[in-house]
Design a protein around this motif. Structure first.
Motif, PDB file in Angstrom:
ATOM      1  N   MET A   1      39.943  59.109  56.259  1.00 29.87           N
ATOM      2  CA  MET A   1      38.798  58.250  56.544  1.00 29.87           C
ATOM      3  C   MET A   1      39.328  56.915  57.060  1.00 29.87           C
ATOM      4  N   PRO A   2      39.156  56.623  58.336  1.00 34.41           N
ATOM      5  CA  PRO A   2      39.767  55.423  58.930  1.00 34.41           C
ATOM      6  C   PRO A   2      39.053  54.142  58.510  1.00 34.41           C
ATOM      7  N   GLY A   3      39.814  53.062  58.509  1.00 33.81           N
ATOM      8  CA  GLY A   3      39.256  51.725  58.322  1.00 33.81           C
ATOM      9  C   GLY A   3      38.658  51.458  56.956  1.00 33.81           C
ATOM     10  N   ARG A   4      39.208  52.078  55.932  1.00 30.28           N
ATOM     11  CA  ARG A   4      38.670  51.869  54.591  1.00 30.28           C
ATOM     12  C   ARG A   4      39.269  50.612  53.955  1.00 30.28           C
ATOM     13  N   SER A   5      38.447  49.943  53.153  1.00 34.46           N
ATOM     14  CA  SER A   5      38.894  48.715  52.492  1.00 34.46           C
ATOM     15  C   SER A   5      39.599  49.033  51.192  1.00 34.46           C
ATOM     16  N   ARG A   6      40.476  48.125  50.782  1.00 33.86           N
ATOM     17  CA  ARG A   6      41.179  48.255  49.507  1.00 33.86           C
ATOM     18  C   ARG A   6      41.306  46.870  48.896  1.00 33.86           C
ATOM     19  N   ILE A   7      40.934  46.762  47.624  1.00 33.03           N
ATOM     20  CA  ILE A   7      41.054  45.489  46.923  1.00 33.03           C
ATOM     21  C   ILE A   7      42.464  45.368  46.366  1.00 33.03           C
ATOM     22  N   THR A   8      43.181  44.339  46.741  1.00 32.83           N
ATOM     23  CA  THR A   8      44.511  44.040  46.210  1.00 32.83           C
ATOM     24  C   THR A   8      44.432  42.788  45.347  1.00 32.83           C
ATOM     25  N   SER A   9      45.529  42.461  44.702  1.00 29.52           N
ATOM     26  CA  SER A   9      45.557  41.240  43.879  1.00 29.52           C
ATOM     27  C   SER A   9      45.213  40.017  44.725  1.00 29.52           C
ATOM     28  N   TRP A  10      45.805  39.934  45.906  1.00 31.72           N
ATOM     29  CA  TRP A  10      45.535  38.800  46.786  1.00 31.72           C
ATOM     30  C   TRP A  10      44.101  38.838  47.282  1.00 31.72           C
ATOM     31  N   GLY A  11      43.610  40.028  47.602  1.00 34.23           N
ATOM     32  CA  GLY A  11      42.244  40.159  48.074  1.00 34.23           C
ATOM     33  C   GLY A  11      41.221  39.789  47.021  1.00 34.23           C
ATOM     34  N   ALA A  12      41.537  40.098  45.754  1.00 36.65           N
ATOM     35  CA  ALA A  12      40.616  39.745  44.678  1.00 36.65           C
ATOM     36  C   ALA A  12      40.473  38.229  44.557  1.00 36.65           C
ATOM     37  N   LEU A  13      41.534  37.498  44.896  1.00 33.65           N
ATOM     38  CA  LEU A  13      41.495  36.030  44.819  1.00 33.65           C
ATOM     39  C   LEU A  13      40.830  35.421  46.053  1.00 33.65           C
ATOM     40  N   THR A  14      41.109  35.996  47.227  1.00 31.74           N
ATOM     41  CA  THR A  14      40.659  35.387  48.473  1.00 31.74           C
ATOM     42  C   THR A  14      39.389  36.020  49.043  1.00 31.74           C
ATOM     43  N   GLY A  15      39.079  37.236  48.601  1.00 30.61           N
ATOM     44  CA  GLY A  15      37.955  37.960  49.173  1.00 30.61           C
ATOM     45  C   GLY A  15      38.309  38.719  50.430  1.00 30.61           C
ATOM     46  N   ASN A  16      39.571  38.611  50.874  1.00 33.08           N
ATOM     47  CA  ASN A  16      40.014  39.337  52.066  1.00 33.08           C
ATOM     48  C   ASN A  16      40.520  40.722  51.664  1.00 33.08           C
ATOM     49  N   LEU A  17      39.959  41.747  52.253  1.00 30.48           N
ATOM     50  CA  LEU A  17      40.328  43.106  51.893  1.00 30.48           C
ATOM     51  C   LEU A  17      41.428  43.635  52.810  1.00 30.48           C
TER      52      LEU A  17
ATOM     53  N   GLY B   1      24.451  41.244  38.979  1.00 30.77           N
ATOM     54  CA  GLY B   1      25.099  41.103  37.674  1.00 30.77           C
ATOM     55  C   GLY B   1      26.425  41.811  37.627  1.00 30.77           C
ATOM     56  N   ASP B   2      27.096  41.724  36.451  1.00 28.73           N
ATOM     57  CA  ASP B   2      28.382  42.388  36.253  1.00 28.73           C
ATOM     58  C   ASP B   2      28.179  43.896  36.214  1.00 28.73           C
ATOM     59  N   PRO B   3      29.169  44.650  36.688  1.00 24.42           N
ATOM     60  CA  PRO B   3      30.404  44.194  37.327  1.00 24.42           C
ATOM     61  C   PRO B   3      30.277  44.075  38.843  1.00 24.42           C
ATOM     62  N   MET B   4      29.131  44.463  39.397  1.00 25.34           N
ATOM     63  CA  MET B   4      28.993  44.533  40.850  1.00 25.34           C
ATOM     64  C   MET B   4      29.131  43.163  41.507  1.00 25.34           C
ATOM     65  N   ALA B   5      28.714  42.113  40.794  1.00 22.71           N
ATOM     66  CA  ALA B   5      28.777  40.772  41.376  1.00 22.71           C
ATOM     67  C   ALA B   5      30.200  40.332  41.659  1.00 22.71           C
ATOM     68  N   LYS B   6      31.175  40.913  40.964  1.00 25.33           N
ATOM     69  CA  LYS B   6      32.569  40.490  41.106  1.00 25.33           C
ATOM     70  C   LYS B   6      33.301  41.205  42.233  1.00 25.33           C
ATOM     71  N   ILE B   7      32.660  42.158  42.892  1.00 30.98           N
ATOM     72  CA  ILE B   7      33.274  42.822  44.043  1.00 30.98           C
ATOM     73  C   ILE B   7      33.371  41.820  45.196  1.00 30.98           C
ATOM     74  N   PRO B   8      34.494  41.774  45.919  1.00 31.11           N
ATOM     75  CA  PRO B   8      34.603  40.851  47.057  1.00 31.11           C
ATOM     76  C   PRO B   8      33.464  41.038  48.057  1.00 31.11           C
TER      77      PRO B   8
END
Length: 449
Positions: free
Chosen positions: A57-73, A243-250
């Motif tokens: 599946m091309p172009g899929r996003s992944r949350i990394t440690s850096w992405g969790a802080l910056t919002g950049n996936l 609300g939690d936990p969905m609100a915390k997704i980038p």
């Protein structure tokens, strides 16, 4: 505070170690097996084959440690294996497969699990027929053949079954758990939708023999736990990010989910087993969103499920699905692990394996047989239009223990299963064996009992 307790309790289950041992299980659907299984929980008339295919599946996003802080996936292709089961000719030759899986725990030796199957690897598919397609989606930390017994049984009744291996990010500690679980929140419905779309596109292109069997007009989806969470969204319930936990997704991941779930996937039936996301402290939808699900729903759950909160979580989901007819089968005294192959664990097996794979009260063999019975009835009714299977779902009493089946003095039944002659007993069960169960039903527009 309750959400924090849930996270660390789940983390504890994932982290406890295991030993390097192999445990063998036999599905409850192997040829000739009769025993205690209710009528539809037994092997069907088709021999079956199995194969594994990969979907990218091309172009899929992944949350990394850096992405969790910056919002950049991080954006990358996502490739997942999918295990397929399908009907084959009765003359097909070959040795039944076994399914291997290794559970890995931080700092501990791996735990090897082996399930004996009845399917023949890469057998030539049956020609000249079409069968409904059933997509399966496992829970957090699970794998594609964790429910091979159910998949094989469904396929033997005339279905093509495709089970996704979601390959959840391994857990090494608290921070990696949060990243892993965050990705699961995003990935489940995207995996389901995109793999289904790929299967249907490949079927149109006739890219492999088993794809020629797929009836694209009749598709079902089965999801367990986090797979059930994803499946509700796949069926048309838009996530609520308030609300939690969905609100915390980038934010970028939220946008991707909003776009992907704007329309329901082309499914006609939904089975959710112990679905996550309804509990008040981690509620992924509002009632209005759930009312948008229009396909028939079968829910399976234990009334002591303390992972997804039966009373205030799953029951709330059931009552909120007011846009469709639904049934909810309840196992009294059961907790979360009401589905999955029976693994015969040694007494000295590390405790995490017991917590992940078994139930405290119900025997896995019994759970499997009952699950197979009701799932088969539901799929036959909704995907094959077999109206005779409604009697197995619209049972005469909510409480199975209240079913009536009078006997004459000294009358012997010898395993006879309830049919039309026993209208006050649960259809397909042996007398005295429909016990410890409840079946709740609601039609569209009703909140249910």
């Amino acid at each position: 505070m309750r959400k924090r307790r849930f996270i660390f309790a789940t983390l504890a289950i994932m982290l406890i170690g295991g030993a390097t041992l192999a445990y063998v299980t036999t599905p409850t659907v192997h040829a000739g097996q009769v025993g205690e299984a209710p009528e539809l929980g037994r092997k069907g008339s088709f021999r079956i084959g199995t194969a594994v295919t990969q979907y990218t599946m091309p172009g899929r996003s992944r949350i990394t440690s850096w992405g969790a802080l910056t919002g950049n996936l991080e954006i990358a292709d996502r490739t997942l294996p999918v295990r397929i089961w399908y009907p084959v000719d009765n003359a097909a030759a070959g040795t039944p497969v076994h399914y291997d899986h290794v559970m890995k725990f931080p700092g501990k030796p791996p735990l090897s699990l082996v399930s004996q199957g009845i399917a023949i690897a890469d057998a030539v598919p049956l020609k000249g027929k079409k069968f409904p397609l059933v997509l399966m989606s496992h829970g957090y930390g699970g794998w594609s053949t964790q429910f091979s017994n159910l998949a094989e049984q469904i396929a033997s009744h005339g279905y093509v079954v495709a089970s996704i291996d979601h390959e959840d990010m391994p857990v090494e500690g608290v921070s990696s758990f949060l990243l892993s679980f965050g990705n699961v929140l995003v990935d489940r419905t995207l995996d389901q939708r995109q793999i289904l779309a790929r299967i249907l596109a490949d079927a149109r292109g006739r890219k492999s023999p088993w794809l020629d069997l797929v009836d694209p007009q009749n598709i079902g989806l089965i999801g367990y736990s986090m797979g059930g969470y994803g499946a509700l969204a796949t069926a048309g319930a838009l996530y609520s990010f308030d609300g939690d936990p969905m609100a915390k997704i980038p934010e970028a991941a939220k946008s991707q989910l909003r776009e992907a779930t704007n329309q329901p996937a082309p499914i006609k039936a939904l089975v959710t087993v112990s679905p996550w996301g309804g509990q008040p402290d981690s509620r992924a939808w509002n009632a209005g969103a759930l009312s948008k699900v229009k396909v028939p729903v079968l829910m399976l759950v234990g009334n002591q499920d303390d992972v997804v909160n039966f009373k205030d979580g799953v029951s709330w989901l059931f009552k909120s699905l007011t846009g469709t007819e639904r049934h909810m089968l309840v196992y009294r005294e059961a907790r979360h692990n009401i589905i999955g192959n029976e693994f015969r664990l040694n007494p000295d097996t590390q405790w995490n394996a017991y917590e992940f794979l078994t139930e405290p009260v119900w025997r896995s063999e019994r759970l499997n047989a009952i699950n197979q019975h009701f799932v088969t009835a539901f799929l036959d009714l909704t995907l094959k239009g077999d109206a005779s299977k409604r009697a197995y779902l619209d049972v005469p009493t909510v409480d199975a223990n209240a079913g009536e089946w009078p006997l004459s003095f000294a009358e012997q039944l010898n395993g006879t299963m309830a049919g039309a002659e026993q209208p006050k007993y649960w259809r397909g069960f042996q007398r005295r064996w429909a016990a410890g169960l409840e079946m709740h039903r609601a039609t569209a527009g009703q909140t249910g009992n």
